[in-house]
Design a protein around this motif. Structure first.
Motif, PDB file in Angstrom:
ATOM      1  N   PHE A 292       0.862  -1.177   0.000  1.00 24.78           N
ATOM      2  CA  PHE A 292       0.000   0.000   0.000  1.00 24.78           C
ATOM      3  C   PHE A 292       0.896   1.224   0.000  1.00 24.78           C
TER       4      PHE A 292
ATOM      5  N   ASP B 244      -1.589  -3.521  -4.128  1.00 22.26           N
ATOM      6  CA  ASP B 244      -3.005  -3.246  -3.910  1.00 22.26           C
ATOM      7  C   ASP B 244      -3.415  -2.200  -4.940  1.00 22.26           C
TER       8      ASP B 244
ATOM      9  N   CYS C 143      -8.066   5.023  -3.075  1.00 20.71           N
ATOM     10  CA  CYS C 143      -8.390   5.786  -1.851  1.00 20.71           C
ATOM     11  C   CYS C 143      -7.173   6.345  -1.133  1.00 20.71           C
ATOM     12  N   GLU C 144      -6.017   5.710  -1.288  1.00 21.17           N
ATOM     13  CA  GLU C 144      -4.831   6.268  -0.639  1.00 21.17           C
ATOM     14  C   GLU C 144      -4.294   7.483  -1.407  1.00 21.17           C
TER      15      GLU C 144
ATOM     16  N   CYS D 152     -12.590   5.507  -3.192  1.00 19.59           N
ATOM     17  CA  CYS D 152     -11.865   4.527  -4.010  1.00 19.59           C
ATOM     18  C   CYS D 152     -12.068   4.739  -5.506  1.00 19.59           C
TER      19      CYS D 152
ATOM     20  N   SER E  43      -8.872  -3.663  -4.888  1.00 21.90           N
ATOM     21  CA  SER E  43      -9.645  -3.673  -3.638  1.00 21.90           C
ATOM     22  C   SER E  43     -10.735  -2.613  -3.617  1.00 21.90           C
TER      23      SER E  43
ATOM     24  N   LYS F  67     -15.738  -8.018  -0.403  1.00 11.40           N
ATOM     25  CA  LYS F  67     -15.225  -7.014   0.525  1.00 11.40           C
ATOM     26  C   LYS F  67     -16.386  -6.249   1.118  1.00 11.40           C
TER      27      LYS F  67
ATOM     28  N   PHE G 229     -14.129  -2.645  10.797  1.00  7.12           N
ATOM     29  CA  PHE G 229     -12.821  -3.226  11.120  1.00  7.12           C
ATOM     30  C   PHE G 229     -11.689  -2.690  10.247  1.00  7.12           C
ATOM     31  N   TYR G 230     -11.995  -1.812   9.280  1.00  7.05           N
ATOM     32  CA  TYR G 230     -10.927  -1.186   8.493  1.00  7.05           C
ATOM     33  C   TYR G 230     -10.429   0.103   9.161  1.00  7.05           C
TER      34      TYR G 230
ATOM     35  N   PHE H  88      -6.633   0.703   9.611  1.00  6.16           N
ATOM     36  CA  PHE H  88      -5.966   0.786   8.303  1.00  6.16           C
ATOM     37  C   PHE H  88      -6.007   2.213   7.774  1.00  6.16           C
ATOM     38  N   ARG H  89      -7.142   2.870   7.981  1.00  2.00           N
ATOM     39  CA  ARG H  89      -7.287   4.208   7.410  1.00  2.00           C
ATOM     40  C   ARG H  89      -6.354   5.197   8.086  1.00  2.00           C
TER      41      ARG H  89
ATOM     42  N   ARG I 170     -18.228   4.195   2.519  1.00  2.00           N
ATOM     43  CA  ARG I 170     -17.991   3.354   1.341  1.00  2.00           C
ATOM     44  C   ARG I 170     -19.155   2.400   1.052  1.00  2.00           C
TER      45      ARG I 170
ATOM     46  N   GLN J 103     -18.719  -0.899  -1.269  1.00  2.00           N
ATOM     47  CA  GLN J 103     -18.416  -2.126  -0.520  1.00  2.00           C
ATOM     48  C   GLN J 103     -19.729  -2.756  -0.042  1.00  2.00           C
TER      49      GLN J 103
ATOM     50  N   LYS K 154     -12.758 -10.584   2.737  1.00  2.00           N
ATOM     51  CA  LYS K 154     -12.331  -9.571   3.697  1.00  2.00           C
ATOM     52  C   LYS K 154     -13.499  -8.837   4.326  1.00  2.00           C
TER      53      LYS K 154
ATOM     54  N   VAL L  56      -8.049  -8.231   8.702  1.00  2.00           N
ATOM     55  CA  VAL L  56      -7.851  -6.792   8.491  1.00  2.00           C
ATOM     56  C   VAL L  56      -7.357  -6.091   9.752  1.00  2.00           C
TER      57      VAL L  56
ATOM     58  N   TYR M  82      -1.289  -8.837   9.359  1.00  3.49           N
ATOM     59  CA  TYR M  82      -0.248  -8.018   9.987  1.00  3.49           C
ATOM     60  C   TYR M  82       0.540  -8.830  11.009  1.00  3.49           C
TER      61      TYR M  82
HETATM   62  C1  PBG Z   1      -8.370   0.074   0.058  1.00  2.44           C
HETATM   63  C2  PBG Z   1      -8.237  -0.938   1.127  1.00  2.44           C
HETATM   64  C3  PBG Z   1      -8.698  -0.887   2.448  1.00  2.44           C
HETATM   65  C4  PBG Z   1      -8.221  -2.036   3.069  1.00  2.44           C
HETATM   66  C5  PBG Z   1      -7.508  -2.738   2.125  1.00  2.44           C
HETATM   67  N1  PBG Z   1      -7.548  -2.052   0.925  1.00  2.44           N
HETATM   68  C6  PBG Z   1      -9.428   0.156   3.167  1.00  2.44           C
HETATM   69  C7  PBG Z   1     -10.825   0.447   2.878  1.00  2.44           C
HETATM   70  O1  PBG Z   1     -11.472  -0.182   2.051  1.00  2.44           O
HETATM   71  O2  PBG Z   1     -11.289   1.409   3.486  1.00  2.44           O
HETATM   72  C8  PBG Z   1      -8.419  -2.377   4.521  1.00  2.44           C
HETATM   73  C9  PBG Z   1      -7.411  -3.313   5.085  1.00  2.44           C
HETATM   74  C10 PBG Z   1      -7.369  -3.365   6.559  1.00  2.44           C
HETATM   75  O3  PBG Z   1      -8.245  -2.857   7.277  1.00  2.44           O
HETATM   76  O4  PBG Z   1      -6.396  -3.958   7.046  1.00  2.44           O
HETATM   77  N2  PBG Z   1      -9.629   0.208  -0.484  1.00  2.44           N
END
Ligand code: PBG
Length: 328
Positions: free
Chosen positions: A79, A120, A124-125, A132, A171, A201, A206-207, A210-211, A223, A227, A254, A279, A319
């Motif tokens: 990522f 990935d 979104c990043e 996304c 993703s 997905k 639970f994400y 990550f954010r 999302r 999603q 996921k 995640v 992780y």
């Molecule tokens: C990007 C993406 C996300 C995750 C993986 N790819 C974040 C999201 O969809 O907001 C989450 C992974 C995690 O929580 O470990 N879209």
């Protein structure tokens, strides 16, 4: 035969007996380790909500990858935290983007390049709004545009393949992205680059951590228009069937722990290689309990991963990859 002639405990008496009758295995090679790549040099910045997880500059990521390789871990999922973000996420497909730089550096390391390197594929990043896909405003409400996003995802996948990604992993959850990515890869000559689609997905709380790690929280809205609704199993199976029809080589499910029924149902639906993604929130939740001494770290880590293998996952994105590999 029933009790007392039959006694299930007979086969549980010793380590060697238990090992002999164990149904599910877990191997470091089954584990995929996610890395968050950031600009700079010598950067190793802790992610507050994910103890043991860091934002790593490219040089540090190579070091981390070499360690992962020495532990026998199967691969990496990359990522990126770009230098700057914009409306359309141009950093995602920049030939010199952050993930592209990392892939080049990893491919130049004899140890790191033995890992399966996965990019990935998402925007979104890289987008200023954190969604996304491309965001269009209409009469004061916002929509994440599906079809115009496909081209950008396809470009991202091709740019990752060009710098050595062994697998591309979309993703984003746009409809039709697997087909768009497949045809773009083929047109660019990457007919041998597999697609691991995040086929199932869910829009998940639970994400959250990550954010923070990827600096990718949506700046408005959420999302849920792309999603899946966490209540839906049949819809997950339709998503999988569609992604396979579009050419996905492997699928990813996921989150994992709260959705093991989906993993099991997917396993029964298809024989394609399948992964489960444990995640960020699953990791953080377990860590919070470890820190309080409420759960035994090593046992809970391995038990959580074995549960995903038992549900039917061939491999696990986690992780805990390094921790688990050390224990194994
Ligand atoms: C990007 C993406 C996300 C995750 C993986 N790819 C974040 C999201 O969809 O907001 C989450 C992974 C995690 O929580 O470990 N879209």
């Amino acid at each position: 035969m029933t009790f007392p002639a039959m006694r299930m405990r007979r086969l549980r008496r010793t380590d060697s007996l238990r090992a002999l009758v164990r149904e599910t295995t877990l191997d470091p090679g089954d584990l995929i380790y996610p890395l968050f790549i950031c600009p700079g040099e010598g950067v190793r910045r802790a992610v507050g909500s994910m103890p043991g997880v860091f934002n790593l500059s490219v040089d540090e990521a190579v070091r981390e990858a070499e360690e992962a390789a020495s532990l026998g871990i199967g691969g990496l999922l990359l990522f990126g935290l770009p230098e700057s973000k914009d409306e359309t996420g141009t950093g995602a497909w920049d030939a010199n983007g952050i993930v592209q730089q990392a892939l080049r550096a990893l491919k130049a390391s004899p140890a790191a390049k033995k890992l399966v390197l996965m990019g990935d594929v998402c925007l979104c990043e890289y987008t200023s709004h954190g969604h996304c896909g491309i965001v269009k405003e209409q009469n004061g409400s916002f929509d994440v545009e599906n079809d115009s996003t496909l081209e950008l995802l396809a470009r991202t996948a091709v740019s990752q393949a060009q710098v050595g990604a062994d697998i591309v992993a979309p993703s984003d959850m746009m409809d039709g992205r697997v087909a768009a990515i497949r045809s773009a890869l083929d047109a660019a000559g990457f007919t041998q680059t597999p697609i691991l689609s995040y086929a199932s997905k869910f829009a998940s709380a639970f994400y959250g951590p990550f954010r923070e790690a990827a600096d990718s929280a949506p700046q408005f809205g959420d999302r849920r228009t792309y999603q899946m609704d966490g209540a839906n199993l049949r819809e997950a199976l339709r998503e999988i069937e569609l992604d396979l029809a579009e050419g996905a080589d492997m699928i990813l499910m996921k989150p994992a722990m709260p959705y093991l029924d989906v993993v099991r149902a997917a396993r029964e639906l298809t024989g394609v290689p399948m992964g489960a993604y444990q995640v960020s929130g699953e990791y953080s939740m377990l860590h919070a309990a470890f820190e309080r001494g409420w759960l035994d770290r090593d046992r809970a880590t391995l038990e959580s991963l074995v549960s995903m293998r038992r549900a039917g996952a061939d491999f696990i994105v986690t992780y805990f990859a390094k921790d688990a590999a050390r224990l194994l």
